[in-house]
Design a protein around this motif. Structure first.
Motif, PDB file in Angstrom:
ATOM      1  N   VAL A 143     -17.097-100.597 -75.354  1.00  0.00           N
ATOM      2  CA  VAL A 143     -17.206 -99.209 -74.912  1.00  0.00           C
ATOM      3  C   VAL A 143     -18.022 -98.445 -75.942  1.00  0.00           C
ATOM      4  O   VAL A 143     -17.702 -98.474 -77.136  1.00  0.00           O
ATOM      5  N   PRO A 144     -19.113 -97.801 -75.533  1.00  0.00           N
ATOM      6  CA  PRO A 144     -19.973 -97.097 -76.496  1.00  0.00           C
ATOM      7  C   PRO A 144     -19.217 -96.041 -77.291  1.00  0.00           C
ATOM      8  O   PRO A 144     -18.229 -95.463 -76.841  1.00  0.00           O
ATOM      9  N   GLU A 151     -28.223 -91.824 -75.776  1.00  0.00           N
ATOM     10  CA  GLU A 151     -28.119 -92.718 -76.937  1.00  0.00           C
ATOM     11  C   GLU A 151     -27.253 -93.926 -76.611  1.00  0.00           C
ATOM     12  O   GLU A 151     -27.553 -95.054 -77.021  1.00  0.00           O
ATOM     13  N   MET A 152     -26.169 -93.702 -75.866  1.00  0.00           N
ATOM     14  CA  MET A 152     -25.320 -94.821 -75.456  1.00  0.00           C
ATOM     15  C   MET A 152     -26.123 -95.846 -74.673  1.00  0.00           C
ATOM     16  O   MET A 152     -26.062 -97.057 -74.936  1.00  0.00           O
ATOM     17  N   VAL A 153     -26.886 -95.364 -73.688  1.00  0.00           N
ATOM     18  CA  VAL A 153     -27.639 -96.256 -72.820  1.00  0.00           C
ATOM     19  C   VAL A 153     -28.735 -96.982 -73.591  1.00  0.00           C
ATOM     20  O   VAL A 153     -28.960 -98.185 -73.419  1.00  0.00           O
ATOM     21  N   GLN A 154     -29.430 -96.283 -74.475  1.00  0.00           N
ATOM     22  CA  GLN A 154     -30.507 -96.898 -75.245  1.00  0.00           C
ATOM     23  C   GLN A 154     -29.982 -98.008 -76.150  1.00  0.00           C
ATOM     24  O   GLN A 154     -30.625 -99.044 -76.338  1.00  0.00           O
ATOM     25  N   LYS A 155     -28.798 -97.821 -76.720  1.00  0.00           N
ATOM     26  CA  LYS A 155     -28.261 -98.794 -77.664  1.00  0.00           C
ATOM     27  C   LYS A 155     -27.539 -99.956 -76.990  1.00  0.00           C
ATOM     28  O   LYS A 155     -27.620-101.100 -77.444  1.00  0.00           O
ATOM     29  N   VAL A 216     -28.385 -88.731 -65.607  1.00  0.00           N
ATOM     30  CA  VAL A 216     -27.491 -88.819 -66.751  1.00  0.00           C
ATOM     31  C   VAL A 216     -28.218 -89.463 -67.927  1.00  0.00           C
ATOM     32  O   VAL A 216     -28.164 -88.984 -69.050  1.00  0.00           O
ATOM     33  N   ALA A 217     -28.900 -90.560 -67.648  1.00  0.00           N
ATOM     34  CA  ALA A 217     -29.653 -91.278 -68.680  1.00  0.00           C
ATOM     35  C   ALA A 217     -30.553 -92.286 -67.988  1.00  0.00           C
ATOM     36  O   ALA A 217     -30.403 -92.564 -66.794  1.00  0.00           O
ATOM     37  N   SER A 218     -31.507 -92.833 -68.725  1.00  0.00           N
ATOM     38  CA  SER A 218     -32.375 -93.872 -68.193  1.00  0.00           C
ATOM     39  C   SER A 218     -32.660 -94.892 -69.287  1.00  0.00           C
ATOM     40  O   SER A 218     -32.526 -94.589 -70.487  1.00  0.00           O
ATOM     41  N   HIS A 219     -33.060 -96.069 -68.870  1.00  0.00           N
ATOM     42  CA  HIS A 219     -33.282 -97.157 -69.815  1.00  0.00           C
ATOM     43  C   HIS A 219     -34.401 -98.032 -69.284  1.00  0.00           C
ATOM     44  O   HIS A 219     -34.388 -98.427 -68.116  1.00  0.00           O
ATOM     45  N   ARG A 220     -35.369 -98.344 -70.142  1.00  0.00           N
ATOM     46  CA  ARG A 220     -36.514 -99.152 -69.749  1.00  0.00           C
ATOM     47  C   ARG A 220     -36.446-100.488 -70.490  1.00  0.00           C
ATOM     48  O   ARG A 220     -36.412-100.515 -71.733  1.00  0.00           O
TER      49      ARG A 220
END
Length: 312
Positions: A143-144, A151-155, A216-220
């Protein structure tokens, strides 16, 4: 001298004084056994699906009154969704049943021109107001930490959403056209794990468009991905045995050469996976819909979540 009276003939005929059928009292029960007959039909109704219940209710007024009882539709809804009862609901159970099984989905209301196909996964239950939303389906689950969602999603490829509306949620797998451009000739597609609270489609704020999805967030991911996965979990039940089955993707995602999307549902979680051919990565997008600001100006409860994945 008095004439002898002629004896009257006895009339043994029985006159019917109304145009009602002599059997009407049988067809519309008014006997002391009515309570017993209602109990029998209530039990029979528990074995019928929604369409059969509606057909039975249209037989006559007595059946209509019986079948429209809330207890029957509550039983049918919880039975067909395979979930426990929530603490309370704002709408009648017959309306909740219809919104869950009338074939509608979130893209039916908006962006129908972008929609390609969909698959109903089933229902699950948020017992707590905290959700783990992730693109990683593996054990052990981390759990982040407390930081921004981006930041949670990026990490970690996951984030924690709070203030979830507890109760029954419906999960669908959606396939839609690429939302990045508006070209009608674009053949790009996007896979979306789309979940919503059972009551969402009945809420006026959703129907009139006042509530909408916000990023909410995005991640590539800029490297080859074997599959496009997404999962939504009630954090309170992350360590339960049924949830751990979802976090063992090899047991349900299919062989690498199987390109058909797969989904798995547990009592407190849901996940999807699609095996991918050679690619250059994925663009992952997390979205949430809230009920709107409450009386104190704070954000309302989250009533829908989306995890979308698109090939780069």
């Amino acid at each position: 001298m008095e004439r002898a009276r002629k004896p009257r003939k006895r009339d043994n005929s029985i006159s019917i004084c109304c145009c009602s059928s002599p059997q009407s009292s049988f067809l519309y029960p008014h006997t002391n056994l009515t309570w017993f007959e209602e109990d029998v039909w209530t039990e029979i109704a528990k074995f019928l699906d929604g369409r059969s219940l509606v057909n039975l209710a249209s037989a006559n007024r007595w059946f209509h009154q019986l079948i429209m009882e809330e207890s029957i539709w509550k039983f049918a809804c919880l039975r067909d969704l395979q979930v426990p009862p929530p603490n309370n609901v704002a709408f009648s159970w017959i309306k909740l049943y219809a919104s869950a099984f009338d074939g509608s989905h979130s893209y039916s209301f908006r962006q129908s021109e972008k929609h390609i196909d969909w698959m109903r996964i089933g229902a699950f239950f948020f017992d707590s107001p905290h959700a783990l939303v992730t693109e990683m389906l593996s054990l052990p689950v981390k759990v982040p930490e407390e930081e921004s969602l981006q930041e949670m999603v990026q990490k970690t490829g996951a984030c924690v959403l709070r203030n979830i509306k507890t109760g029954i949620w419906i999960a669908d797998l959606q396939l839609v056209q690429c939302p990045v451009c508006n070209l009608n000739t674009c053949e790009g597609t996007m896979q979306t794990l789309d979940v919503r609270h059972l009551e969402l489609f009945l809420q006026e704020g959703y129907k009139n468009g006042a509530w909408d999805y916000k990023d909410v967030a995005s991640h590539r991911i800029e490297k080859h991905c074997n599959g496009a996965s997404g999962g939504i979990f009630d954090i309170k039940h992350l360590k339960s045995s049924c949830t751990s089955e979802i976090l063992d993707p090899k047991s349900w995602t299919g062989k690498p050469s199987d390109w058909q999307p797969k989904a798995r549902r547990a009592l407190h979680a849901v996940a999807i996976n699609t095996n991918l051919q050679q690619n250059d990565g994925l663009q992952v997008r997390y979205q949430a819909m809230r009920e709107g600001p409450d009386l104190d100006g704070e954000d309302g409860e989250i009533v829908s979540i989306r995890v979308s994945q698109q090939l780069i």
